[in-house]
Design a protein around this motif. Structure first.
Motif, PDB file in Angstrom:
ATOM      1  N   ARG A 287      -2.547  -5.823  -4.783  1.00  0.00           N
ATOM      2  CA  ARG A 287      -3.407  -5.511  -3.622  1.00  0.00           C
ATOM      3  C   ARG A 287      -4.010  -6.255  -2.552  1.00  0.00           C
ATOM      4  O   ARG A 287      -4.125  -6.311  -1.522  1.00  0.00           O
TER       5      ARG A 287
ATOM      6  N   HIS B 213       0.928  -1.206   0.043  1.00  0.00           N
ATOM      7  CA  HIS B 213       0.061   0.083  -0.032  1.00  0.00           C
ATOM      8  C   HIS B 213       0.715   1.209  -0.103  1.00  0.00           C
ATOM      9  O   HIS B 213       0.635   2.086  -0.839  1.00  0.00           O
TER      10      HIS B 213
ATOM     11  N   ASP C 130      -5.388   5.108  -3.311  1.00  0.00           N
ATOM     12  CA  ASP C 130      -5.525   3.773  -3.338  1.00  0.00           C
ATOM     13  C   ASP C 130      -6.496   3.385  -2.376  1.00  0.00           C
ATOM     14  O   ASP C 130      -6.785   2.030  -2.427  1.00  0.00           O
TER      15      ASP C 130
END
Length: 212
Positions: free
Chosen positions: A158, A34, A135
């Protein structure tokens, strides 16, 4: 060899590498991926708008922005954003980085969830907030091409991020839910923390100790 992802260079200075090593030691795959995606999306936005920014400071800010959720850096009584900002400040101070740069990174990390204010701060601070919003909630999703998104996600997967990140957030502050008062993180406590009741600002005003 310079590492490029979707035409964005990953900073490889000694400072950047040491920051990455420190964060990678303490962040799990979810937070590590992330944080790197945040940097890449932020840098893309900066390049699109032909903005001048310090890529090294933007990268370090992105790496540290959620480190306050981890056991090594979470405090008993501060917002996780402040824990992360303090960790970044300690790291940069130990490397003799100028105070102005340290302050910039501290603000970027500490304010990254402060919607409505952070986007008006310095370029690196605002860009990192863009990367976070992009994001986490897909804000301004169509500003970045599907091809560029795919390249970024291939490099930093992800892995069911939107189903896992809320629990990662909660893990970072479930022992101090009072620190989420007045922030978007209170939504997480309300949804996932059994028995949590969100404080109400109107109640605080109306039941203050003022005799009137």
């Amino acid at each position: 060899m310079t590492k490029l992802i979707a035409d964005i260079k990953i900073p490889d200075s000694k400072l950047a590498v040491e920051a990455a090593e420190l964060v990678r030691e303490h962040a799990d795959d979810l937070l590590w991926n992330h944080s790197n995606r945040v940097y890449l999306f932020a840098a893309m936005r900066g390049n699109m708008n032909q903005m001048k920014y310090d890529a090294e400071l933007l990268y370090i800010s992105s790496l540290f922005h959620d480190i306050g959720l981890t056991p090594a850096f979470r405090s008993k009584d501060k917002r996780f954003e402040v824990d992360g900002a303090n960790a970044a400040r300690d790291f940069l101070k130990s490397r003799g980085i100028p105070e102005d740069s340290i302050r910039l990174v501290w603000d970027a990390v500490a304010l990254h969830t402060t919607i409505g204010i952070v986007e008006y701060k310095e370029t690196e601070v605002a860009l990192m907030n863009f990367g976070v919003g992009y994001d986490v909630v897909g804000k301004n999703f169509d500003l970045i091409s599907a091809e560029a998104r795919q390249i970024v996600v291939q490099a930093f997967p992800r892995s069911q991020f939107k189903h896992n990140i809320l629990h990662a957030f909660l893990e970072g502050f479930k022992h101090k839910p009072e620190t989420t008062y007045g922030t978007i993180n209170a939504d997480i406590c309300e949804m996932l923390l059994p028995g949590y009741k969100r404080p109400n600002f109107c109640h605080h005003v109306l039941h203050s100790k003022w005799d009137e």
